[in-house]
Design a protein around this motif. Structure first.
Motif, short mmCIF file in Angstrom:
data_model
loop_
_atom_site.label_atom_id
_atom_site.label_comp_id
_atom_site.label_asym_id
_atom_site.label_seq_id
_atom_site.Cartn_x
_atom_site.Cartn_y
_atom_site.Cartn_z
N ALA A 1 0.82 -1.21 0.00
CA ALA A 1 0.00 0.00 0.00
C ALA A 1 0.86 1.26 0.00
CB ALA A 1 -0.94 -0.01 1.21
N LEU A 2 1.96 1.24 0.76
CA LEU A 2 2.86 2.39 0.76
C LEU A 2 3.46 2.62 -0.62
CD1 LEU A 2 4.72 1.94 4.17
CD2 LEU A 2 2.96 3.62 3.59
N GLY A 3 3.77 1.53 -1.31
CA GLY A 3 4.28 1.66 -2.67
C GLY A 3 3.27 2.31 -3.59
N ARG A 4 2.01 1.90 -3.47
CA ARG A 4 0.97 2.48 -4.32
C ARG A 4 0.79 3.97 -4.03
NH1 ARG A 4 -1.46 -2.60 -3.21
NH2 ARG A 4 -2.66 -1.74 -1.48
N ARG A 5 1.07 4.38 -2.80
CA ARG A 5 0.90 5.80 -2.44
C ARG A 5 2.09 6.65 -2.87
NH1 ARG A 5 0.04 5.24 3.70
NH2 ARG A 5 0.28 7.50 3.65
N LEU A 6 3.31 6.10 -2.82
CA LEU A 6 4.48 6.92 -3.13
C LEU A 6 4.84 6.92 -4.61
CD1 LEU A 6 6.63 8.76 -1.85
CD2 LEU A 6 8.15 6.77 -1.80
N LYS A 7 4.54 5.83 -5.31
CA LYS A 7 4.95 5.76 -6.71
C LYS A 7 4.36 6.88 -7.58
CE LYS A 7 4.34 1.19 -6.94
NZ LYS A 7 4.25 -0.19 -7.50
N PRO A 8 3.13 7.34 -7.36
CA PRO A 8 2.66 8.51 -8.13
C PRO A 8 3.52 9.75 -7.93
CG PRO A 8 0.80 7.37 -7.14
CD PRO A 8 2.03 6.75 -6.56
N VAL A 9 4.11 9.92 -6.73
CA VAL A 9 5.00 11.04 -6.48
C VAL A 9 6.28 10.88 -7.32
CG1 VAL A 9 6.40 12.24 -4.75
CG2 VAL A 9 4.10 11.42 -4.16
N LEU A 10 6.81 9.67 -7.34
CA LEU A 10 8.01 9.41 -8.15
C LEU A 10 7.72 9.63 -9.63
CD1 LEU A 10 9.34 6.16 -6.41
CD2 LEU A 10 9.97 8.53 -5.94
N GLU A 11 6.56 9.17 -10.07
CA GLU A 11 6.20 9.34 -11.49
C GLU A 11 5.99 10.81 -11.83
OE1 GLU A 11 2.86 6.76 -11.45
OE2 GLU A 11 4.02 4.97 -12.01
N LEU B 1 12.55 15.76 -13.23
CA LEU B 1 13.41 15.82 -12.04
C LEU B 1 14.04 14.47 -11.71
CD1 LEU B 1 10.95 17.92 -9.85
CD2 LEU B 1 13.01 18.77 -11.00
N LEU B 2 13.40 13.40 -12.15
CA LEU B 2 13.87 12.04 -11.88
C LEU B 2 14.00 11.27 -13.17
CD1 LEU B 2 11.65 11.05 -8.80
CD2 LEU B 2 14.04 11.82 -8.74
#
Length: 217
Positions: free
Chosen positions: A138-148, A155-156
């Motif tokens: 669940a944490l991955g699903r929440r943070l990956k949109p920020v990375l994308e 920036l990345l």
């Protein structure tokens, strides 16, 4: 209509009274581990078992809500995709990292993860699967949109969001979680946690930061 655990946690979240119950579950897990019962939770939280079944369905539903409640303490600050810059992206990653380190180093998370590991190695795989799905995944699903969003803003740089997330997760966690689970009494101060979060974020940006500068908006 009965509100499901998922609806409770992903909608407006648990009420203050439900939060009290979930905190009682976490305290009992620290004290009793896998011997947690609905009767014990009802007694500790000063509510009826009927109320617990109404809110959470059954013991697995209660455990699922407890894991989600603990994971919700790791905040992922929203980012403005249109105006995202390096400073706001860095701040978001640092907040996630510091919150996550605080959560995994708490007595309640250590107890929850220990019980989950025990379940995963037995014929009772329920809590192990719940911790994975409602915690790490669940944490991955929440943070990956920020990375994308960081990639879209130039920036990345990375090919796969899941791989990038795992890299960041590893830089933040290092060997902290496994040492805590095995009983090492690490002294993680507030300042130390914040410093580790900054360091992990800078290391991640050194690996995945864009080399050509941000795209023009």
């Amino acid at each position: 209509m009965l509100q499901t655990t998922t609806e409770m946690m992903e909608g407006e979240g648990p009420t203050a009274r439900q939060q009290d119950v979930l905190d009682a579950v976490l305290r009992l897990l620290v004290e009793e581990g896998d011997r947690l019962t609905m009767t014990a939770v009802a007694r500790r939280a000063s509510c009826s078992k009927e109320t617990l079944y109404k809110w959470f369905g059954d013991r697995d539903g209660l455990l699922t809500a407890t894991v989600q409640w603990q994971a919700s303490k790791v905040r992922v600050p929203p980012v403005d995709r249109k105006g995202l810059d390096l400073a706001s992206l860095t701040s978001s990653l640092e907040r996630f990292a510091s919150d996550w380190l605080r959560v995994i180093s708490s007595d309640t998370s250590i107890a929850l993860n220990r019980v989950g590991v025990v379940h995963a190695g037995s014929d009772k795989r329920d809590l192990g699967a719940i911790v994975l799905e409602r915690g790490r995944f669940a944490l991955g699903r929440r943070l990956k949109p920020v990375l994308e969003a960081g990639r879209e803003a130039g920036l990345l740089e990375f090919d796969d969001a899941e791989t990038a997330f795992r890299t960041f997760f590893g830089l933040v966690a290092r060997d902290v979680q496994i040492r805590l689970l095995l009983g090492d009494r690490l002294e993680l101060t507030e300042a130390g946690i914040d410093g580790d979060a900054v360091r992990a974020t800078q290391q991640f940006l050194a690996l995945h930061g864009a080399k050509t500068g941000p795209k023009a908006l």
